[in-house]
Write a protein that holds these residues in place. Sequence first.
Motif, PDB file in Angstrom:
ATOM      1  N   PHE A   1      36.353  22.405  30.990  1.00 40.49           N
ATOM      2  CA  PHE A   1      35.953  22.726  32.433  1.00 40.49           C
ATOM      3  C   PHE A   1      37.068  22.187  33.485  1.00 40.49           C
ATOM      4  N   TYR A   2      38.353  22.441  32.854  1.00 38.41           N
ATOM      5  CA  TYR A   2      39.666  21.957  33.603  1.00 38.41           C
ATOM      6  C   TYR A   2      39.221  20.410  34.120  1.00 38.41           C
ATOM      7  N   ASP A   3      39.412  20.304  35.416  1.00 39.09           N
ATOM      8  CA  ASP A   3      39.254  18.950  35.936  1.00 39.09           C
ATOM      9  C   ASP A   3      37.954  18.620  36.232  1.00 39.09           C
TER      10      ASP A   3
ATOM     11  N   SER B   1      46.399  44.203  38.200  1.00 42.70           N
ATOM     12  CA  SER B   1      46.306  43.148  39.544  1.00 42.70           C
ATOM     13  C   SER B   1      46.814  41.972  39.113  1.00 42.70           C
ATOM     14  N   GLU B   2      46.534  41.257  37.969  1.00 45.70           N
ATOM     15  CA  GLU B   2      47.210  39.892  37.578  1.00 45.70           C
ATOM     16  C   GLU B   2      48.473  40.102  37.176  1.00 45.70           C
ATOM     17  N   ALA B   3      49.027  41.334  36.396  1.00 46.57           N
ATOM     18  CA  ALA B   3      50.248  41.530  35.943  1.00 46.57           C
ATOM     19  C   ALA B   3      51.303  41.360  37.247  1.00 46.57           C
TER      20      ALA B   3
ATOM     21  N   ILE C   1      37.352  38.148  30.710  1.00 41.66           N
ATOM     22  CA  ILE C   1      36.977  37.041  29.645  1.00 41.66           C
ATOM     23  C   ILE C   1      37.706  35.836  30.313  1.00 41.66           C
ATOM     24  N   GLN C   2      39.232  36.244  31.000  1.00 40.75           N
ATOM     25  CA  GLN C   2      39.898  35.168  31.432  1.00 40.75           C
ATOM     26  C   GLN C   2      39.961  34.076  30.570  1.00 40.75           C
ATOM     27  N   SER C   3      39.769  32.810  31.111  1.00 41.27           N
ATOM     28  CA  SER C   3      40.076  31.754  30.412  1.00 41.27           C
ATOM     29  C   SER C   3      39.173  31.319  29.024  1.00 41.27           C
TER      30      SER C   3
ATOM     31  N   VAL D   1      51.285  39.196  27.181  1.00 43.14           N
ATOM     32  CA  VAL D   1      50.173  39.078  26.270  1.00 43.14           C
ATOM     33  C   VAL D   1      49.158  38.280  26.782  1.00 43.14           C
ATOM     34  N   TYR D   2      49.435  37.198  27.386  1.00 40.33           N
ATOM     35  CA  TYR D   2      48.098  36.269  27.720  1.00 40.33           C
ATOM     36  C   TYR D   2      47.556  36.646  28.833  1.00 40.33           C
ATOM     37  N   THR D   3      48.246  37.519  29.913  1.00 43.56           N
ATOM     38  CA  THR D   3      47.581  38.222  30.924  1.00 43.56           C
ATOM     39  C   THR D   3      46.804  39.269  30.468  1.00 43.56           C
TER      40      THR D   3
ATOM     41  N   THR E   1      35.231  27.823  30.417  1.00 43.59           N
ATOM     42  CA  THR E   1      34.941  28.625  31.704  1.00 43.59           C
ATOM     43  C   THR E   1      36.067  29.504  31.928  1.00 43.59           C
ATOM     44  N   GLY E   2      35.835  30.681  32.563  1.00 41.22           N
ATOM     45  CA  GLY E   2      37.105  31.425  32.893  1.00 41.22           C
ATOM     46  C   GLY E   2      36.764  31.956  34.597  1.00 41.22           C
ATOM     47  N   VAL E   3      37.811  32.255  35.247  1.00 40.21           N
ATOM     48  CA  VAL E   3      37.710  32.325  36.672  1.00 40.21           C
ATOM     49  C   VAL E   3      37.130  33.708  37.027  1.00 40.21           C
TER      50      VAL E   3
ATOM     51  N   VAL F   1      44.666  24.731  29.405  1.00 44.31           N
ATOM     52  CA  VAL F   1      45.131  25.349  30.774  1.00 44.31           C
ATOM     53  C   VAL F   1      46.331  26.196  30.449  1.00 44.31           C
ATOM     54  N   ASN F   2      46.834  26.858  31.814  1.00 47.11           N
ATOM     55  CA  ASN F   2      47.516  27.968  31.453  1.00 47.11           C
ATOM     56  C   ASN F   2      48.967  27.746  30.553  1.00 47.11           C
ATOM     57  N   PRO F   3      49.522  26.555  30.789  1.00 52.92           N
ATOM     58  CA  PRO F   3      50.755  26.378  30.064  1.00 52.92           C
ATOM     59  C   PRO F   3      50.315  26.409  28.555  1.00 52.92           C
TER      60      PRO F   3
ATOM     61  N   TYR G   1      42.879  34.874  43.900  1.00 49.73           N
ATOM     62  CA  TYR G   1      44.554  34.929  43.645  1.00 49.73           C
ATOM     63  C   TYR G   1      44.784  35.921  42.745  1.00 49.73           C
ATOM     64  N   ILE G   2      43.860  36.519  42.175  1.00 53.21           N
ATOM     65  CA  ILE G   2      44.184  37.783  41.121  1.00 53.21           C
ATOM     66  C   ILE G   2      43.124  38.762  42.012  1.00 53.21           C
ATOM     67  N   PRO G   3      43.850  39.682  43.104  1.00 53.03           N
ATOM     68  CA  PRO G   3      43.144  40.492  44.052  1.00 53.03           C
ATOM     69  C   PRO G   3      41.910  41.061  43.327  1.00 53.03           C
TER      70      PRO G   3
ATOM     71  N   ARG H   1      53.388  32.509  38.970  1.00 55.33           N
ATOM     72  CA  ARG H   1      53.394  31.353  38.620  1.00 55.33           C
ATOM     73  C   ARG H   1      53.437  31.315  37.313  1.00 55.33           C
ATOM     74  N   ASN H   2      52.650  31.809  36.333  1.00 49.01           N
ATOM     75  CA  ASN H   2      52.463  31.946  34.864  1.00 49.01           C
ATOM     76  C   ASN H   2      53.773  32.178  34.452  1.00 49.01           C
ATOM     77  N   ARG H   3      54.709  33.005  35.224  1.00 47.57           N
ATOM     78  CA  ARG H   3      55.970  33.592  34.473  1.00 47.57           C
ATOM     79  C   ARG H   3      56.798  32.037  34.453  1.00 47.57           C
TER      80      ARG H   3
ATOM     81  N   GLN I   1      45.509  39.293  27.768  1.00 49.09           N
ATOM     82  CA  GLN I   1      44.079  38.669  26.839  1.00 49.09           C
ATOM     83  C   GLN I   1      43.086  38.178  27.909  1.00 49.09           C
ATOM     84  N   CYS I   2      43.530  37.804  29.207  1.00 53.72           N
ATOM     85  CA  CYS I   2      42.486  37.316  30.063  1.00 53.72           C
ATOM     86  C   CYS I   2      41.683  38.353  30.729  1.00 53.72           C
ATOM     87  N   SER I   3      42.292  39.874  30.699  1.00 56.47           N
ATOM     88  CA  SER I   3      41.779  40.988  31.204  1.00 56.47           C
ATOM     89  C   SER I   3      40.949  41.699  30.427  1.00 56.47           C
TER      90      SER I   3
HETATM   91  N1  GLU Z   1      44.226  34.644  33.920  1.00 50.94           N
HETATM   92  C1  GLU Z   1      43.881  33.462  34.726  1.00 50.94           C
HETATM   93  C2  GLU Z   1      45.190  32.940  35.269  1.00 50.94           C
HETATM   94  O1  GLU Z   1      46.109  32.700  34.564  1.00 50.94           O
HETATM   95  C3  GLU Z   1      43.031  32.517  34.122  1.00 50.94           C
HETATM   96  C4  GLU Z   1      42.553  31.307  34.721  1.00 50.94           C
HETATM   97  C5  GLU Z   1      41.129  30.832  34.333  1.00 50.94           C
HETATM   98  O2  GLU Z   1      40.232  31.734  34.067  1.00 50.94           O
HETATM   99  O3  GLU Z   1      40.916  29.717  34.380  1.00 50.94           O
HETATM  100  O4  GLU Z   1      45.220  32.247  36.014  1.00 50.94           O
END
Ligand code: GLU
Length: 349
Positions: A280-282, A197-199, A101-103, A228-230, A297-299, A153-155, A66-68, A204-206, A232-234
């Motif tokens: 680990f999310y869900d 790519s993510e920006a 680094i993502q999440s 800024v969040y995007t 974890t991170g995607v 979680v993203n929010p 979903y992030i190409p 959805r994050n916006r 930091q994930c990159s």
């Molecule tokens: N940058 C990713 C996003 O916002 C992070 C998600 C993840 O690593 O779980 O969707």
Amino acid sequence: MKNTMLKSRRIDRTQWGGVLLSFFFAVQLPAAFAQTALPSVETLEKVAQEAYAKFKTDQSGKNADYIPALAKVSSNLFGITIVTREGKIINVGDVDYSFSIQSCSKVFTMCLVMQESGDKAIYEKVNVEPTGEAFNSIRAIEEGDGRADNPFVNPGAIATVSLVKAANAQERWDKIIGCYNQFAGEKLTVLDEIYKSEAATNYRNRGIAHILFNSGHLYAEPLECTDVYTKQCSVGVTCKQLAVMGATLANHGVNPITKERCLDSKYVPRVLSVMTMDGFYDGSGAWAWNAGLPAKTGVGGGVVAVVPGQMAIVGFAPPLDKLGNSVRAQEAIRFIAEQLDLNIFGSAR
Ligand code: GLU
């Protein structure tokens, strides 16, 4: 005779004081600072090598797409790094590859906010409850009390970014990357291709940021915080860099390589508790059940696990399971934790 007895009693009391003091210095004081013995470097090397060999050929899972740009990262990459509280580093596999680094970043922005504003800022303004939903769930915000649920979680992560004290986007970013650099003990940089790519695709994050802002649970301008969040994930990290960041938490907030304090030790248990419940999310329940370690974890395929007071274990492999967690990284860390009996809830043997 009477006088002598009195005198000798007085001497006895003095002696008791001495005995108690010696007991305190000989037994109690060292006990208070006692640390669990670390496995030898040879043992850590052996177990990390075994984990690598055992899971190297596991082809299950799929890169995030979903992030190409993440879909283009080689699915075969696989690295494991352990960094101990003494700064010993054990590397196996593709440990020099810089992945996003993502999440896993969410842990360290939470640390920054706690350090700046205290742990209540997170507890009260973001919350620390597991959602039982996907990491980018909007339903989870709406079903709760309007707060973002938890910082992982993203929010919650975007809300955490909004809590960094900053007058503008540049200052917000400088503080965040400055904090990550301190935890890693090195200068980290943004992977431009991932960021772009993510920006370009983070609608959805916006949306999430605007929903939170609308209900008063985002504390700065929504698009600034999302960007800024995007970024930091990159941020790019190698297994070793991420493992030093984790080992700083294992070492009570002090970077084991640079010896710099990055986080007040009183906040470390709070951070580790959120990692245990939400890392680990869900899949956090199954992870706690199986591995018994705080982790995030991170995607991008990274997983950082912390053995409190001892070490951090990082695994990296891009293919993810259905919940968004790296398959091989979690297998490797779980195997190492089992072999070394590292479960924080007690021996699972
Ligand atoms: N940058 C990713 C996003 O916002 C992070 C998600 C993840 O690593 O779980 O969707």
